[in-house]
Write a protein that holds these residues in place. Structure first.
Motif, short mmCIF file in Angstrom:
data_model
loop_
_atom_site.label_atom_id
_atom_site.label_comp_id
_atom_site.label_asym_id
_atom_site.label_seq_id
_atom_site.Cartn_x
_atom_site.Cartn_y
_atom_site.Cartn_z
N ARG A 286 0.88 -1.17 0.00
CA ARG A 286 0.00 0.00 0.00
C ARG A 286 0.91 1.22 0.00
O ARG A 286 1.70 1.41 0.92
CB ARG A 286 -0.91 -0.03 1.24
CG ARG A 286 -2.06 0.96 1.20
CD ARG A 286 -2.90 0.89 2.46
NE ARG A 286 -3.81 -0.25 2.49
CZ ARG A 286 -3.70 -1.29 3.32
NH1 ARG A 286 -2.69 -1.37 4.17
NH2 ARG A 286 -4.59 -2.27 3.29
N ASN A 287 0.85 2.01 -1.08
CA ASN A 287 1.71 3.19 -1.22
C ASN A 287 3.19 2.85 -1.10
O ASN A 287 3.96 3.58 -0.47
CB ASN A 287 1.32 4.26 -0.20
CG ASN A 287 -0.11 4.74 -0.37
OD1 ASN A 287 -0.56 4.96 -1.49
ND2 ASN A 287 -0.83 4.91 0.73
N GLY A 288 3.57 1.72 -1.70
CA GLY A 288 4.98 1.35 -1.74
C GLY A 288 5.52 0.64 -0.53
O GLY A 288 6.66 0.19 -0.52
N LYS A 289 4.68 0.52 0.52
CA LYS A 289 5.11 -0.15 1.75
C LYS A 289 4.37 -1.48 1.91
O LYS A 289 3.19 -1.59 1.58
CB LYS A 289 4.87 0.74 2.96
CG LYS A 289 5.76 1.98 2.98
CD LYS A 289 5.59 2.78 4.26
CE LYS A 289 6.54 3.97 4.26
NZ LYS A 289 6.39 4.78 5.52
N VAL A 290 5.09 -2.46 2.42
CA VAL A 290 4.57 -3.83 2.53
C VAL A 290 3.51 -3.92 3.63
O VAL A 290 3.67 -3.37 4.72
CB VAL A 290 5.71 -4.81 2.82
CG1 VAL A 290 5.18 -6.23 2.98
CG2 VAL A 290 6.76 -4.75 1.70
N ALA A 291 2.42 -4.63 3.31
CA ALA A 291 1.37 -4.91 4.31
C ALA A 291 1.32 -6.41 4.54
O ALA A 291 1.55 -7.20 3.62
CB ALA A 291 0.01 -4.40 3.82
N THR A 292 1.00 -6.82 5.77
CA THR A 292 1.00 -8.24 6.13
C THR A 292 -0.32 -8.60 6.81
O THR A 292 -1.20 -7.77 7.00
CB THR A 292 2.17 -8.56 7.08
OG1 THR A 292 2.03 -7.79 8.29
CG2 THR A 292 3.52 -8.26 6.44
N LYS A 293 -0.42 -9.91 7.17
CA LYS A 293 -1.59 -10.43 7.90
C LYS A 293 -2.90 -10.11 7.17
O LYS A 293 -3.82 -9.48 7.71
CB LYS A 293 -1.62 -9.90 9.33
CG LYS A 293 -0.45 -10.38 10.19
CD LYS A 293 -0.57 -9.88 11.62
CE LYS A 293 0.50 -10.48 12.51
NZ LYS A 293 1.87 -10.05 12.15
N GLY A 294 -2.95 -10.56 5.91
CA GLY A 294 -4.16 -10.30 5.14
C GLY A 294 -4.37 -8.84 4.83
O GLY A 294 -5.50 -8.37 4.69
N TRP A 295 -3.25 -8.10 4.70
CA TRP A 295 -3.23 -6.68 4.35
C TRP A 295 -3.69 -5.78 5.50
O TRP A 295 -3.82 -4.57 5.34
CB TRP A 295 -4.08 -6.38 3.12
CG TRP A 295 -3.69 -7.13 1.88
CD1 TRP A 295 -2.58 -7.89 1.69
CD2 TRP A 295 -4.41 -7.18 0.66
NE1 TRP A 295 -2.56 -8.42 0.44
CE2 TRP A 295 -3.67 -8.02 -0.22
CE3 TRP A 295 -5.60 -6.62 0.21
CZ2 TRP A 295 -4.09 -8.29 -1.53
CZ3 TRP A 295 -6.01 -6.90 -1.08
CH2 TRP A 295 -5.27 -7.71 -1.94
N ALA A 296 -3.91 -6.37 6.68
CA ALA A 296 -4.44 -5.59 7.80
C ALA A 296 -3.36 -4.79 8.50
O ALA A 296 -3.64 -3.79 9.16
CB ALA A 296 -5.14 -6.51 8.79
#
Length: 239
Positions: A131-141
């Motif tokens: 999201r906006n170039g930064k990694v998201a984890t745990k189902g994107w939450a």
């Protein structure tokens, strides 16, 4: 370029989310194996599966529909969601999965990715959701401060089969993929990159192919909605 039809699994159904929001899901088929067969009969050479519940739970939840798909379909399939230890990786590969996708653990336990890639050559992919170039984890939450390119480069020598890059803000929104960011990532690393999120037309697919650096593309909602005709798309990508 390979086109991967997506089957996202939530509560046993094939669904699509908007921007990764579990509360904004649309059920497209209550028989995921039948949906998978429909894609295979149209000529696809791979399937992309996601255990959405598993991504949040941290352990497989939709095992039954995944196993039904593997039993019904003869093309290779890759699966992400809730795969966070070697035992789960081994179990899925033993059941006939061609490739596991490690997302959250790629950030939280990168050594596991390296260990798995060594143990199972060409069967481990890294899923990088951003999201906006930064990694998201745990189902994107959960949003992290890890930059996409930095994470991808950290696995250059690990022997992973592919990086699946998803722009969360494009996913399920039918607004087109983030071609520039995906191509930039593909040029930054030697690992094959697969585009995901927002692929909603034949023009999107041909634009991704035209970069000459993106190995594959994942599409879900556009195939269900009929915005992309799978047979036509596969033919275009083979040209």
């Amino acid at each position: 370029m390979i086109l991967y039809p997506a089957i996202d699994l939530k509560d046993g159904n094939a669904v699509r989310l908007v921007h990764g929001d579990m509360d904004r899901s649309t059920v497209f088929n209550d028989d995921p194996a039948a949906q998978a067969l429909e894609f295979v009969n149209a000529g696809c050479t791979w399937l992309h599966l996601v255990d959405l519940n598993g991504a949040f739970a941290g352990t497989p939840v939709n095992a039954a529909p995944v196993e039904a798909i593997l039993k019904a379909c003869k093309v290779p399939a890759q699966l992400g969601g809730g795969i966070r230890d070697m035992a789960t990786i081994e179990r899925w590969l033993d059941k006939g999965l061609a490739r596991v996708i490690l997302g959250t653990v790629a950030v939280e336990n990168p050594d596991l990715v390296r260990e798995a890639a060594r143990a199972f050559p060409n069967q481990v992919a890294v899923g990088i959701d951003a999201r906006n170039g930064k990694v998201a984890t745990k189902g994107w939450a959960t949003e992290t401060d890890v930059m996409v390119t930095d994470l991808a480069k950290s696995f250059e020598d690990a022997g992973v089969a592919a990086i699946i890059y998803t722009d969360i803000l494009r996913d399920g929104a039918m607004g087109g993929p983030n071609i520039d960011a995906t191509a930039a990532l593909a040029r930054a690393v030697s690992i094959p990159v697969i585009a995901s999120g927002g692929v909603s037309s034949l023009a999107d697919l041909t634009a991704l192919k035209a970069t000459n650096v993106i190995e594959g593309a994942i599409s879900g909602r556009a195939l269900y909605d009929g915005a992309i005709d799978l047979k036509q798309a596969l033919a275009a990508l083979q040209d």
